[in-house]
Design a protein around this motif. Structure first.
Motif, PDB file in Angstrom:
ATOM      1  N   LYS A   6       0.812  -1.219   0.000  1.00  0.00           N
ATOM      2  CA  LYS A   6       0.000   0.000   0.000  1.00  0.00           C
ATOM      3  C   LYS A   6       0.849   1.273   0.000  1.00  0.00           C
ATOM      4  O   LYS A   6       0.443   2.280  -0.558  1.00  0.00           O
ATOM      5  N   ARG A   7       2.036   1.225   0.597  1.00  0.00           N
ATOM      6  CA  ARG A   7       2.892   2.409   0.582  1.00  0.00           C
ATOM      7  C   ARG A   7       3.383   2.694  -0.839  1.00  0.00           C
ATOM      8  O   ARG A   7       3.315   3.825  -1.321  1.00  0.00           O
ATOM      9  N   LYS A   8       3.861   1.656  -1.496  1.00  0.00           N
ATOM     10  CA  LYS A   8       4.358   1.809  -2.862  1.00  0.00           C
ATOM     11  C   LYS A   8       3.238   2.226  -3.814  1.00  0.00           C
ATOM     12  O   LYS A   8       3.412   3.144  -4.621  1.00  0.00           O
ATOM     13  N   SER A   9       2.092   1.560  -3.723  1.00  0.00           N
ATOM     14  CA  SER A   9       0.995   1.827  -4.650  1.00  0.00           C
ATOM     15  C   SER A   9       0.384   3.204  -4.440  1.00  0.00           C
ATOM     16  O   SER A   9       0.113   3.922  -5.408  1.00  0.00           O
TER      17      SER A   9
ATOM     18  N   PRO B 244      -1.429  15.188  -2.546  1.00  0.00           N
ATOM     19  CA  PRO B 244      -0.770  15.069  -1.238  1.00  0.00           C
ATOM     20  C   PRO B 244      -0.573  13.597  -0.877  1.00  0.00           C
ATOM     21  O   PRO B 244      -1.312  12.726  -1.345  1.00  0.00           O
ATOM     22  N   PRO B 245       0.414  13.317  -0.032  1.00  0.00           N
ATOM     23  CA  PRO B 245       0.661  11.925   0.369  1.00  0.00           C
ATOM     24  C   PRO B 245      -0.560  11.288   1.034  1.00  0.00           C
ATOM     25  O   PRO B 245      -1.387  11.977   1.643  1.00  0.00           O
ATOM     26  N   ALA B 246      -0.652   9.967   0.907  1.00  0.00           N
ATOM     27  CA  ALA B 246      -1.725   9.214   1.567  1.00  0.00           C
ATOM     28  C   ALA B 246      -1.537   9.294   3.077  1.00  0.00           C
ATOM     29  O   ALA B 246      -0.422   9.460   3.567  1.00  0.00           O
ATOM     30  N   PHE B 247      -2.650   9.149   3.805  1.00  0.00           N
ATOM     31  CA  PHE B 247      -2.574   9.154   5.266  1.00  0.00           C
ATOM     32  C   PHE B 247      -3.193   7.863   5.797  1.00  0.00           C
ATOM     33  O   PHE B 247      -4.076   7.277   5.165  1.00  0.00           O
ATOM     34  N   PRO B 248      -2.706   7.404   6.950  1.00  0.00           N
ATOM     35  CA  PRO B 248      -3.218   6.143   7.499  1.00  0.00           C
ATOM     36  C   PRO B 248      -4.595   6.308   8.133  1.00  0.00           C
ATOM     37  O   PRO B 248      -4.897   7.334   8.742  1.00  0.00           O
TER      38      PRO B 248
ATOM     39  N   PHE C  62      -5.676   0.992   6.249  1.00  0.00           N
ATOM     40  CA  PHE C  62      -5.603   1.609   4.932  1.00  0.00           C
ATOM     41  C   PHE C  62      -4.571   2.737   4.878  1.00  0.00           C
ATOM     42  O   PHE C  62      -4.247   3.349   5.892  1.00  0.00           O
ATOM     43  N   LEU C  63      -4.139   3.042   3.668  1.00  0.00           N
ATOM     44  CA  LEU C  63      -3.521   4.322   3.347  1.00  0.00           C
ATOM     45  C   LEU C  63      -4.495   5.004   2.410  1.00  0.00           C
ATOM     46  O   LEU C  63      -4.851   4.464   1.347  1.00  0.00           O
ATOM     47  N   VAL C  64      -4.962   6.172   2.800  1.00  0.00           N
ATOM     48  CA  VAL C  64      -6.057   6.859   2.119  1.00  0.00           C
ATOM     49  C   VAL C  64      -5.533   7.989   1.241  1.00  0.00           C
ATOM     50  O   VAL C  64      -4.780   8.848   1.706  1.00  0.00           O
ATOM     51  N   VAL C  65      -5.954   7.968  -0.014  1.00  0.00           N
ATOM     52  CA  VAL C  65      -5.649   9.048  -0.953  1.00  0.00           C
ATOM     53  C   VAL C  65      -6.944   9.817  -1.172  1.00  0.00           C
ATOM     54  O   VAL C  65      -7.938   9.264  -1.638  1.00  0.00           O
ATOM     55  N   GLU C  66      -6.911  11.092  -0.786  1.00  0.00           N
ATOM     56  CA  GLU C  66      -8.080  11.958  -0.957  1.00  0.00           C
ATOM     57  C   GLU C  66      -8.057  12.601  -2.336  1.00  0.00           C
ATOM     58  O   GLU C  66      -7.034  13.130  -2.757  1.00  0.00           O
ATOM     59  N   LEU C  67      -9.199  12.563  -3.017  1.00  0.00           N
ATOM     60  CA  LEU C  67      -9.340  13.222  -4.304  1.00  0.00           C
ATOM     61  C   LEU C  67     -10.099  14.533  -4.121  1.00  0.00           C
ATOM     62  O   LEU C  67     -10.755  14.745  -3.097  1.00  0.00           O
ATOM     63  N   GLY C  68     -10.060  15.385  -5.104  1.00  0.00           N
ATOM     64  CA  GLY C  68     -10.626  16.718  -4.990  1.00  0.00           C
ATOM     65  C   GLY C  68     -12.129  16.784  -4.890  1.00  0.00           C
ATOM     66  O   GLY C  68     -12.678  17.824  -4.528  1.00  0.00           O
ATOM     67  N   ASN C  69     -12.832  15.703  -5.177  1.00  0.00           N
ATOM     68  CA  ASN C  69     -14.290  15.736  -5.147  1.00  0.00           C
ATOM     69  C   ASN C  69     -14.865  15.008  -3.931  1.00  0.00           C
ATOM     70  O   ASN C  69     -16.027  14.611  -3.936  1.00  0.00           O
ATOM     71  N   GLY C  70     -14.061  14.806  -2.894  1.00  0.00           N
ATOM     72  CA  GLY C  70     -14.542  14.173  -1.673  1.00  0.00           C
ATOM     73  C   GLY C  70     -14.496  12.659  -1.676  1.00  0.00           C
ATOM     74  O   GLY C  70     -14.881  12.023  -0.707  1.00  0.00           O
ATOM     75  N   VAL C  71     -14.049  12.052  -2.761  1.00  0.00           N
ATOM     76  CA  VAL C  71     -13.925  10.597  -2.851  1.00  0.00           C
ATOM     77  C   VAL C  71     -12.518  10.216  -2.403  1.00  0.00           C
ATOM     78  O   VAL C  71     -11.559  10.942  -2.667  1.00  0.00           O
ATOM     79  N   SER C  72     -12.402   9.081  -1.719  1.00  0.00           N
ATOM     80  CA  SER C  72     -11.070   8.608  -1.357  1.00  0.00           C
ATOM     81  C   SER C  72     -10.826   7.216  -1.928  1.00  0.00           C
ATOM     82  O   SER C  72     -11.758   6.434  -2.124  1.00  0.00           O
TER      83      SER C  72
ATOM     84  N   PHE D 276      -6.128   2.340   0.028  1.00  0.00           N
ATOM     85  CA  PHE D 276      -5.205   1.274  -0.354  1.00  0.00           C
ATOM     86  C   PHE D 276      -5.041   0.288   0.797  1.00  0.00           C
ATOM     87  O   PHE D 276      -4.816   0.690   1.940  1.00  0.00           O
ATOM     88  N   HIS D 277      -5.174  -0.995   0.475  1.00  0.00           N
ATOM     89  CA  HIS D 277      -5.120  -2.063   1.482  1.00  0.00           C
ATOM     90  C   HIS D 277      -4.280  -3.210   0.942  1.00  0.00           C
ATOM     91  O   HIS D 277      -4.504  -3.681  -0.170  1.00  0.00           O
ATOM     92  N   ASP D 278      -3.314  -3.653   1.745  1.00  0.00           N
ATOM     93  CA  ASP D 278      -2.466  -4.775   1.339  1.00  0.00           C
ATOM     94  C   ASP D 278      -3.273  -6.064   1.260  1.00  0.00           C
ATOM     95  O   ASP D 278      -4.177  -6.295   2.063  1.00  0.00           O
ATOM     96  N   LYS D 279      -2.908  -6.896   0.281  1.00  0.00           N
ATOM     97  CA  LYS D 279      -3.561  -8.185   0.093  1.00  0.00           C
ATOM     98  C   LYS D 279      -2.527  -9.173  -0.431  1.00  0.00           C
ATOM     99  O   LYS D 279      -1.745  -8.840  -1.320  1.00  0.00           O
ATOM    100  N   GLU D 280      -2.526 -10.351   0.130  1.00  0.00           N
ATOM    101  CA  GLU D 280      -1.659 -11.404  -0.378  1.00  0.00           C
ATOM    102  C   GLU D 280      -2.392 -12.162  -1.482  1.00  0.00           C
ATOM    103  O   GLU D 280      -3.605 -12.199  -1.530  1.00  0.00           O
TER     104      GLU D 280
END
Length: 128
Positions: free
Chosen positions: A15-18, A29-33, A37-47, A50-54
């Protein structure tokens, strides 16, 4: 209340790399925990959460509506990093951009094989 997309989970191996790839490519801006999850906020209020999965990860397609200047920056970053891009989702037009609806668009892969798209005009918004 109207129905709106609030967030979606993006499954990934790291999730950090992606999330860093996406924020770097789009100039966000960088994702926040938040929880796992690591959350990426978009400009329209959608996030994008990112979640790791094997194991196997099903490919997702994420399309981003961006401005012309942002498109130039994304396009420059793709070329500087030597990444492949296509004018179409079937990847039949490598190294090209499309000009649908009087704008510009292209597709590229993220580190987990998700197909990302950037467009400067919404589909159906102008002359083909």
């Amino acid at each position: 209340m109207s129905i709106q997309l609030n967030h979606t989970i993006v499954w990934c191996r790291d999730k950090r790399k992606s999330s860093a790839f996406l924020t770097g490519m789009l100039g966000l801006p960088p994702a926040f925990p938040f929880g796992p999850f690591l959350v990426v906020e978009l400009g329209n209020g959608v996030s994008l959460d990112f979640h790791d999965k094997e194991g196997a990860i099903a490919m997702q397609h994420l399309a981003f509506l961006i401005g012309e200047d942002d498109f130039d920056r994304v396009f420059r970053r793709l070329r500087e990093q030597g990444l492949n891009y296509w004018a179409d989702p079937g990847k039949a037009l490598p190294g090209e951009i499309n000009r649908h609806d009087g704008g510009r668009g292209l597709y590229f892969d993220d580190p987990d094989g998700h197909l990302l798209e950037v467009i400067t005009r919404p589909y159906g918004s102008g002359p083909e």
